[in-house]
Design a protein around this motif. Structure first.
Motif, PDB file in Angstrom:
ATOM      1  N   SER A   1      17.465   2.803  16.057  1.00  0.00           N
ATOM      2  CA  SER A   1      18.677   3.515  16.701  1.00  0.00           C
ATOM      3  C   SER A   1      19.018   4.392  15.499  1.00  0.00           C
ATOM      4  N   VAL A   2      19.395   5.514  15.847  1.00  0.00           N
ATOM      5  CA  VAL A   2      19.996   6.638  14.726  1.00  0.00           C
ATOM      6  C   VAL A   2      21.275   6.932  15.060  1.00  0.00           C
ATOM      7  N   ALA A   3      22.143   6.829  14.068  1.00  0.00           N
ATOM      8  CA  ALA A   3      23.665   7.296  14.143  1.00  0.00           C
ATOM      9  C   ALA A   3      23.573   8.635  13.147  1.00  0.00           C
ATOM     10  N   ILE A   4      23.987   9.377  13.943  1.00  0.00           N
ATOM     11  CA  ILE A   4      24.388  10.897  13.251  1.00  0.00           C
ATOM     12  C   ILE A   4      25.933  11.291  13.095  1.00  0.00           C
TER      13      ILE A   4
ATOM     14  N   LYS B   1      25.902  16.401  21.837  1.00  0.00           N
ATOM     15  CA  LYS B   1      25.620  15.652  23.122  1.00  0.00           C
ATOM     16  C   LYS B   1      24.780  16.529  23.799  1.00  0.00           C
ATOM     17  N   ALA B   2      25.057  17.946  23.890  1.00  0.00           N
ATOM     18  CA  ALA B   2      24.299  18.807  24.757  1.00  0.00           C
ATOM     19  C   ALA B   2      23.043  19.143  24.521  1.00  0.00           C
ATOM     20  N   ARG B   3      22.675  18.854  23.166  1.00  0.00           N
ATOM     21  CA  ARG B   3      21.205  18.975  22.453  1.00  0.00           C
ATOM     22  C   ARG B   3      20.411  17.911  22.391  1.00  0.00           C
ATOM     23  N   ASP B   4      20.980  16.735  22.789  1.00  0.00           N
ATOM     24  CA  ASP B   4      20.339  15.221  22.840  1.00  0.00           C
ATOM     25  C   ASP B   4      18.823  15.241  23.061  1.00  0.00           C
ATOM     26  N   PRO B   5      18.338  15.870  23.802  1.00  0.00           N
ATOM     27  CA  PRO B   5      16.956  15.815  24.433  1.00  0.00           C
ATOM     28  C   PRO B   5      16.211  16.272  23.328  1.00  0.00           C
ATOM     29  N   GLU B   6      16.554  17.694  22.663  1.00  0.00           N
ATOM     30  CA  GLU B   6      15.995  18.154  21.475  1.00  0.00           C
ATOM     31  C   GLU B   6      16.001  17.549  20.248  1.00  0.00           C
ATOM     32  N   VAL B   7      17.119  16.727  19.987  1.00  0.00           N
ATOM     33  CA  VAL B   7      17.409  16.168  18.891  1.00  0.00           C
ATOM     34  C   VAL B   7      16.529  14.782  18.877  1.00  0.00           C
ATOM     35  N   ARG B   8      16.442  14.147  19.977  1.00  0.00           N
ATOM     36  CA  ARG B   8      15.548  12.896  20.056  1.00  0.00           C
ATOM     37  C   ARG B   8      14.121  13.317  19.834  1.00  0.00           C
ATOM     38  N   ASP B   9      13.603  14.504  20.410  1.00  0.00           N
ATOM     39  CA  ASP B   9      12.560  15.065  20.212  1.00  0.00           C
ATOM     40  C   ASP B   9      11.987  15.292  18.751  1.00  0.00           C
ATOM     41  N   ARG B  10      12.923  15.899  18.135  1.00  0.00           N
ATOM     42  CA  ARG B  10      12.852  16.098  16.731  1.00  0.00           C
ATOM     43  C   ARG B  10      12.705  14.917  15.891  1.00  0.00           C
ATOM     44  N   ILE B  11      13.250  14.166  16.182  1.00  0.00           N
ATOM     45  CA  ILE B  11      13.339  12.598  15.368  1.00  0.00           C
ATOM     46  C   ILE B  11      12.067  11.936  15.766  1.00  0.00           C
TER      47      ILE B  11
ATOM     48  N   VAL C   1      15.289  12.881   8.217  1.00  0.00           N
ATOM     49  CA  VAL C   1      15.711  13.362   9.351  1.00  0.00           C
ATOM     50  C   VAL C   1      17.017  14.231   9.425  1.00  0.00           C
ATOM     51  N   LEU C   2      17.870  13.991   8.273  1.00  0.00           N
ATOM     52  CA  LEU C   2      18.994  14.898   8.041  1.00  0.00           C
ATOM     53  C   LEU C   2      18.383  16.317   7.975  1.00  0.00           C
ATOM     54  N   ALA C   3      17.602  16.669   7.008  1.00  0.00           N
ATOM     55  CA  ALA C   3      17.061  17.949   6.938  1.00  0.00           C
ATOM     56  C   ALA C   3      16.477  18.548   8.178  1.00  0.00           C
ATOM     57  N   GLU C   4      15.864  17.765   9.228  1.00  0.00           N
ATOM     58  CA  GLU C   4      15.350  18.035  10.350  1.00  0.00           C
ATOM     59  C   GLU C   4      16.288  18.584  11.474  1.00  0.00           C
ATOM     60  N   LEU C   5      17.562  17.907  11.415  1.00  0.00           N
ATOM     61  CA  LEU C   5      18.769  18.336  12.171  1.00  0.00           C
ATOM     62  C   LEU C   5      19.498  19.242  11.933  1.00  0.00           C
ATOM     63  N   LYS C   6      19.555  19.507  10.472  1.00  0.00           N
ATOM     64  CA  LYS C   6      20.953  20.436  10.014  1.00  0.00           C
ATOM     65  C   LYS C   6      20.624  21.744  10.748  1.00  0.00           C
TER      66      LYS C   6
ATOM     67  N   PHE D   1      22.503  22.783  13.724  1.00  0.00           N
ATOM     68  CA  PHE D   1      24.100  22.525  14.057  1.00  0.00           C
ATOM     69  C   PHE D   1      24.638  23.598  13.011  1.00  0.00           C
ATOM     70  N   PRO D   2      25.844  24.043  13.254  1.00  0.00           N
ATOM     71  CA  PRO D   2      26.710  24.845  12.114  1.00  0.00           C
ATOM     72  C   PRO D   2      26.564  24.266  10.918  1.00  0.00           C
ATOM     73  N   TYR D   3      26.767  25.202   9.803  1.00  0.00           N
ATOM     74  CA  TYR D   3      26.717  24.857   8.377  1.00  0.00           C
ATOM     75  C   TYR D   3      27.501  23.559   8.107  1.00  0.00           C
ATOM     76  N   GLU D   4      26.834  22.470   7.497  1.00  0.00           N
ATOM     77  CA  GLU D   4      27.478  21.377   6.804  1.00  0.00           C
ATOM     78  C   GLU D   4      28.378  20.248   8.083  1.00  0.00           C
ATOM     79  N   SER D   5      27.883  20.600   9.258  1.00  0.00           N
ATOM     80  CA  SER D   5      28.600  19.725  10.153  1.00  0.00           C
ATOM     81  C   SER D   5      27.796  18.646  10.614  1.00  0.00           C
ATOM     82  N   VAL D   6      26.644  18.445  10.193  1.00  0.00           N
ATOM     83  CA  VAL D   6      25.898  17.190  10.246  1.00  0.00           C
ATOM     84  C   VAL D   6      25.835  16.493   8.918  1.00  0.00           C
ATOM     85  N   ARG D   7      26.397  15.567   8.832  1.00  0.00           N
ATOM     86  CA  ARG D   7      26.650  15.064   7.143  1.00  0.00           C
ATOM     87  C   ARG D   7      25.774  13.927   7.080  1.00  0.00           C
TER      88      ARG D   7
END
Length: 171
Positions: free
Chosen positions: A97-100, A112-122, A147-152, A155-161
């Motif tokens: 499980s991954v908590a972002i 939430k809107a991009r959940d399928p894309e986020v799952r696919d990247r992970i 994983v953080l570098a893959e997701l950043k 999303f907007p700058y520095e919003s995924v922490r």
């Protein structure tokens, strides 16, 4: 006329003292009860330390090496991702499980809107790792950072922490 004074018998003396003793005992018990109630509900709370922060829900820890100001305020959890590590020929699997951690509600809604894309990247990133690369606990921080570098970029700058792995099982 003469008045005759009779002395009370010991039994009559006991009967006279009984109501007095019962009344005194009742008053004493009542005083103790009132004192206990006042102590418990009035004086006690004023003297006791505030336990509110101890009863509050735990906050997620800041990622390793991150300044306290960059700690995420919201967590989006993706449960039960299952993949076969590279080179395992389907004989091994990773369940995680991954908590972002994100900084605001807008990013949470976008996540939430991009959940399928986020799952696919992970899944793509971790599925390319060998069993040895995901097996060792010492490498988990590196995996979190990858994983953080893959997701950043999504999303907007520095919003995924931050990224956490609350569940990480290799079989």
């Amino acid at each position: 006329m003469s008045e005759v004074i009779q002395e009370a018998t010991p039994e009559q003396e006991k009967q006279k003292k009984s109501p007095v003793i019962i009344g005194m005992a009742g008053g004493l018990v009542g005083s103790i009860a009132i004192g206990a109630v006042l102590g418990l509900f009035v004086v006690g709370p004023k003297l006791a330390p505030d336990v509110g922060p101890l009863l509050a829900a735990p906050q997620p820890a800041a990622p390793i090496g991150a300044a306290p100001s960059t700690a995420p305020s919201l967590l989006y959890v993706i449960e039960n991702l299952v993949l076969n590590p590279s080179g395992s020929n389907g004989s091994r699997f990773l369940l995680l499980s991954v908590a972002i951690g994100v900084s605001n509600e807008a990013t949470m809604a976008l996540l939430k809107a991009r959940d399928p894309e986020v799952r696919d990247r992970i899944l793509g990133l971790l599925g390319a790792k060998s069993v040895e690369e995901v097996w060792e606990a010492d490498r988990r921080e590196q995996l979190r950072q990858e994983v953080l570098a893959e997701l950043k970029p999504l999303f907007p700058y520095e919003s995924v922490r931050a990224v956490y792995f609350p569940q990480f099982v290799i079989q």
